[in-house]
Design a protein around this motif. Structure first.
Motif, PDB file in Angstrom:
ATOM      1  N   TRP A   1     -29.592  53.439 -12.097  1.00 10.93           N
ATOM      2  CA  TRP A   1     -30.023  52.464 -11.199  1.00 10.93           C
ATOM      3  C   TRP A   1     -29.232  51.827 -10.134  1.00 10.93           C
ATOM      4  CZ3 TRP A   1     -29.593  46.692 -11.603  1.00 10.93           C
ATOM      5  CH2 TRP A   1     -30.413  46.009 -11.089  1.00 10.93           C
ATOM      6  N   ALA A   2     -27.864  51.867 -10.492  1.00 11.91           N
ATOM      7  CA  ALA A   2     -26.921  51.801  -9.554  1.00 11.91           C
ATOM      8  C   ALA A   2     -25.935  52.842  -9.878  1.00 11.91           C
ATOM      9  CB  ALA A   2     -25.938  50.406  -9.442  1.00 11.91           C
ATOM     10  N   ALA A   3     -25.512  53.839  -8.832  1.00  7.41           N
ATOM     11  CA  ALA A   3     -24.595  54.979  -8.967  1.00  7.41           C
ATOM     12  C   ALA A   3     -23.388  54.433  -9.285  1.00  7.41           C
ATOM     13  CB  ALA A   3     -24.995  55.937  -7.968  1.00  7.41           C
ATOM     14  N   PHE A   4     -23.145  53.459  -8.378  1.00 15.22           N
ATOM     15  CA  PHE A   4     -21.359  52.832  -8.537  1.00 15.22           C
ATOM     16  C   PHE A   4     -21.490  51.448  -8.238  1.00 15.22           C
ATOM     17  CE2 PHE A   4     -17.716  51.540  -5.975  1.00 15.22           C
ATOM     18  CZ  PHE A   4     -16.918  51.450  -6.983  1.00 15.22           C
ATOM     19  N   GLN A   5     -20.880  50.460  -8.952  1.00 17.88           N
ATOM     20  CA  GLN A   5     -21.146  49.290  -8.779  1.00 17.88           C
ATOM     21  C   GLN A   5     -19.609  48.591  -9.344  1.00 17.88           C
ATOM     22  OE1 GLN A   5     -21.947  46.746 -12.282  1.00 17.88           O
ATOM     23  NE2 GLN A   5     -22.994  45.314 -11.361  1.00 17.88           N
ATOM     24  N   THR A   6     -18.908  47.562  -8.398  1.00 19.87           N
ATOM     25  CA  THR A   6     -18.096  46.890  -8.957  1.00 19.87           C
ATOM     26  C   THR A   6     -18.026  45.235  -8.751  1.00 19.87           C
ATOM     27  OG1 THR A   6     -15.691  46.611  -8.442  1.00 19.87           O
ATOM     28  CG2 THR A   6     -16.848  47.153  -6.370  1.00 19.87           C
ATOM     29  N   HIS A   7     -17.577  44.505  -9.542  1.00 17.17           N
ATOM     30  CA  HIS A   7     -17.516  43.032  -9.557  1.00 17.17           C
ATOM     31  C   HIS A   7     -15.951  42.586  -9.401  1.00 17.17           C
ATOM     32  CE1 HIS A   7     -21.489  41.606 -10.209  1.00 17.17           C
ATOM     33  NE2 HIS A   7     -21.677  42.147 -11.003  1.00 17.17           N
ATOM     34  N   SER A   8     -15.033  43.579  -9.361  1.00 15.91           N
ATOM     35  CA  SER A   8     -13.640  43.168  -9.087  1.00 15.91           C
ATOM     36  C   SER A   8     -13.152  43.403  -7.808  1.00 15.91           C
ATOM     37  CB  SER A   8     -12.947  43.928 -10.198  1.00 15.91           C
ATOM     38  OG  SER A   8     -13.290  44.102 -11.776  1.00 15.91           O
ATOM     39  N   PRO A   9     -12.303  42.448  -7.379  1.00 18.09           N
ATOM     40  CA  PRO A   9     -11.673  42.691  -5.966  1.00 18.09           C
ATOM     41  C   PRO A   9     -10.886  43.778  -5.963  1.00 18.09           C
ATOM     42  CG  PRO A   9     -11.097  40.648  -6.969  1.00 18.09           C
ATOM     43  CD  PRO A   9     -12.137  41.061  -7.990  1.00 18.09           C
TER      44      PRO A   9
ATOM     45  N   LEU B   1     -24.444  60.829  -4.955  1.00 21.43           N
ATOM     46  CA  LEU B   1     -24.847  59.435  -5.542  1.00 21.43           C
ATOM     47  C   LEU B   1     -26.246  59.098  -5.334  1.00 21.43           C
ATOM     48  CD1 LEU B   1     -21.534  59.353  -4.778  1.00 21.43           C
ATOM     49  CD2 LEU B   1     -21.907  56.698  -5.078  1.00 21.43           C
ATOM     50  N   ILE B   2     -26.824  58.900  -6.603  1.00 24.55           N
ATOM     51  CA  ILE B   2     -28.286  58.858  -6.512  1.00 24.55           C
ATOM     52  C   ILE B   2     -28.698  57.460  -7.624  1.00 24.55           C
ATOM     53  CG2 ILE B   2     -30.461  59.887  -7.499  1.00 24.55           C
ATOM     54  CD1 ILE B   2     -28.901  62.361  -7.666  1.00 24.55           C
ATOM     55  N   GLY B   3     -29.315  56.448  -6.486  1.00 22.93           N
ATOM     56  CA  GLY B   3     -29.693  55.322  -7.247  1.00 22.93           C
ATOM     57  C   GLY B   3     -31.146  55.573  -7.274  1.00 22.93           C
ATOM     58  N   ILE B   4     -31.549  55.124  -8.653  1.00 23.78           N
ATOM     59  CA  ILE B   4     -33.118  55.032  -8.823  1.00 23.78           C
ATOM     60  C   ILE B   4     -33.392  53.707  -9.074  1.00 23.78           C
ATOM     61  CG2 ILE B   4     -34.642  56.074 -10.821  1.00 23.78           C
ATOM     62  CD1 ILE B   4     -32.427  58.056 -11.662  1.00 23.78           C
ATOM     63  N   ASN B   5     -34.542  53.582  -8.089  1.00 22.31           N
ATOM     64  CA  ASN B   5     -34.942  51.977  -8.078  1.00 22.31           C
ATOM     65  C   ASN B   5     -36.195  52.152  -9.050  1.00 22.31           C
ATOM     66  OD1 ASN B   5     -35.676  49.610  -7.359  1.00 22.31           O
ATOM     67  ND2 ASN B   5     -37.040  50.270  -5.445  1.00 22.31           N
ATOM     68  N   ASP B   6     -35.978  52.021 -10.500  1.00 27.02           N
ATOM     69  CA  ASP B   6     -37.078  51.809 -11.446  1.00 27.02           C
ATOM     70  C   ASP B   6     -37.073  50.692 -12.174  1.00 27.02           C
ATOM     71  OD1 ASP B   6     -34.617  52.151 -12.765  1.00 27.02           O
ATOM     72  OD2 ASP B   6     -35.300  53.926 -13.908  1.00 27.02           O
TER      73      ASP B   6
ATOM     74  N   SER C   1     -24.152  59.653 -15.581  1.00 31.88           N
ATOM     75  CA  SER C   1     -25.693  58.932 -15.494  1.00 31.88           C
ATOM     76  C   SER C   1     -25.659  57.917 -16.552  1.00 31.88           C
ATOM     77  CB  SER C   1     -26.537  60.080 -16.011  1.00 31.88           C
ATOM     78  OG  SER C   1     -26.625  60.707 -17.079  1.00 31.88           O
ATOM     79  N   ALA C   2     -26.675  56.920 -16.193  1.00 35.89           N
ATOM     80  CA  ALA C   2     -27.024  55.871 -17.205  1.00 35.89           C
ATOM     81  C   ALA C   2     -28.345  55.292 -16.446  1.00 35.89           C
ATOM     82  CB  ALA C   2     -25.991  54.924 -17.313  1.00 35.89           C
ATOM     83  N   THR C   3     -29.004  54.803 -17.492  1.00 38.68           N
ATOM     84  CA  THR C   3     -30.194  54.147 -17.027  1.00 38.68           C
ATOM     85  C   THR C   3     -30.020  52.874 -16.252  1.00 38.68           C
ATOM     86  OG1 THR C   3     -30.263  52.929 -19.056  1.00 38.68           O
ATOM     87  CG2 THR C   3     -31.645  54.821 -19.099  1.00 38.68           C
ATOM     88  N   TYR C   4     -28.688  52.208 -16.168  1.00 35.79           N
ATOM     89  CA  TYR C   4     -28.515  51.019 -15.595  1.00 35.79           C
ATOM     90  C   TYR C   4     -27.266  51.570 -14.405  1.00 35.79           C
ATOM     91  CZ  TYR C   4     -31.696  47.666 -17.246  1.00 35.79           C
ATOM     92  OH  TYR C   4     -33.052  46.943 -17.640  1.00 35.79           O
ATOM     93  N   TYR C   5     -26.055  51.228 -14.802  1.00 34.56           N
ATOM     94  CA  TYR C   5     -24.859  51.485 -13.868  1.00 34.56           C
ATOM     95  C   TYR C   5     -24.259  52.733 -14.337  1.00 34.56           C
ATOM     96  CZ  TYR C   5     -25.891  46.747 -12.935  1.00 34.56           C
ATOM     97  OH  TYR C   5     -26.395  45.272 -12.904  1.00 34.56           O
TER      98      TYR C   5
END
Length: 219
Positions: free
Chosen positions: A192-200, A211-216, A165-169
């Motif tokens: 806020w984002a459960a999983f995020q990638t910027h790397s191809p 996976l739980i995304g919190i729109n806060d 968990s985290a408040t952002y990613y």
């Protein structure tokens, strides 16, 4: 080869003398069912050691503090948590790491840009194995992460029976990475984002996960 091991001596359990037969019955007089016993077990090859305990001590290290955890990882041992651990700062990871949590919390410090686990600028392969750990990311602050990977090559994350968990990613694969592979099983991921990638070419597999995304946020 798959093998079966007995966890209980003689495959039997004993009960406290204070337990009565009535404690094993439901209110309608029927026998209680669905009572489960849970175990955390570690298979050790004891050949070459005095006994199984000595073999365990060679490969594994019981940890109950951030200093003990860091020492175990630095010495190349598999860390077995025996208590919740609060970190004074984000943990930088390199090489091959094993953390067995036994259901305990590994807690990040709060604050901006903090995270539980940080893989940053690693040019050699990194393999991070997390099992049965509750990775508690920062609960306050901006740009927080549960697990973050940045500017690194050949990174494998294996996460099983855990929570992140985290408040952002919660799981953040930032930019400038090469060859990142993520394997997650039976895990709850919240942010806020459960999983995020910027790397191809990031390869991520989630099996039986939530996976739980919190729109806060304001954006």
């Amino acid at each position: 080869t798959d093998k079966t091991f007995s966890v209980l001596k003689n495959d039997q359990v004993t009960y406290d003398a204070a337990i009565e037969n009535s404690d094993m019955l439901n209110s309608d007089g029927t026998l209680k069912s669905g009572i489960n016993l849970s175990f955390s077990a570690y298979a050790i090859q004891k050949d070459g050691f005095a006994d199984a305990f000595a073999a365990f001590e060679y490969s594994y290290s019981k940890v109950s503090s951030s200093d003990e955890l860091s020492s175990a990882i630095e010495s190349g041992k598999k860390a077995v948590m025996t208590a919740d651990i609060s970190l004074p700062e984000s943990m930088r990871m390199s090489g091959e790491v094993y953390i067995f949590g036994n259901g305990y919390d590994l807690i990040s410090p709060d604050g901006d840009s903090q995270r539980v686990i940080d893989v940053n600028g690693e040019t050699e392969p990194v393999v991070l194995n997390i099992k049965d750990v509750n990775l508690v990311g920062p609960r306050t602050g901006t740009y927080t992460r549960g697990i973050s990977v940045y500017d690194s090559s050949d990174v494998i994350l294996n996460i099983e029976d855990s929570a992140v968990s985290a408040t952002y990613y919660a799981i953040n694969i930032a930019s400038a990475n090469e060859n990142v592979e993520i394997n997650v099983k039976n895990t709850v991921i919240t942010g806020w984002a459960a999983f995020q990638t910027h790397s191809p070419y990031t390869k991520a597999t989630f099996e039986n996960c939530t996976l739980i995304g919190i729109n806060d946020k304001q954006y």
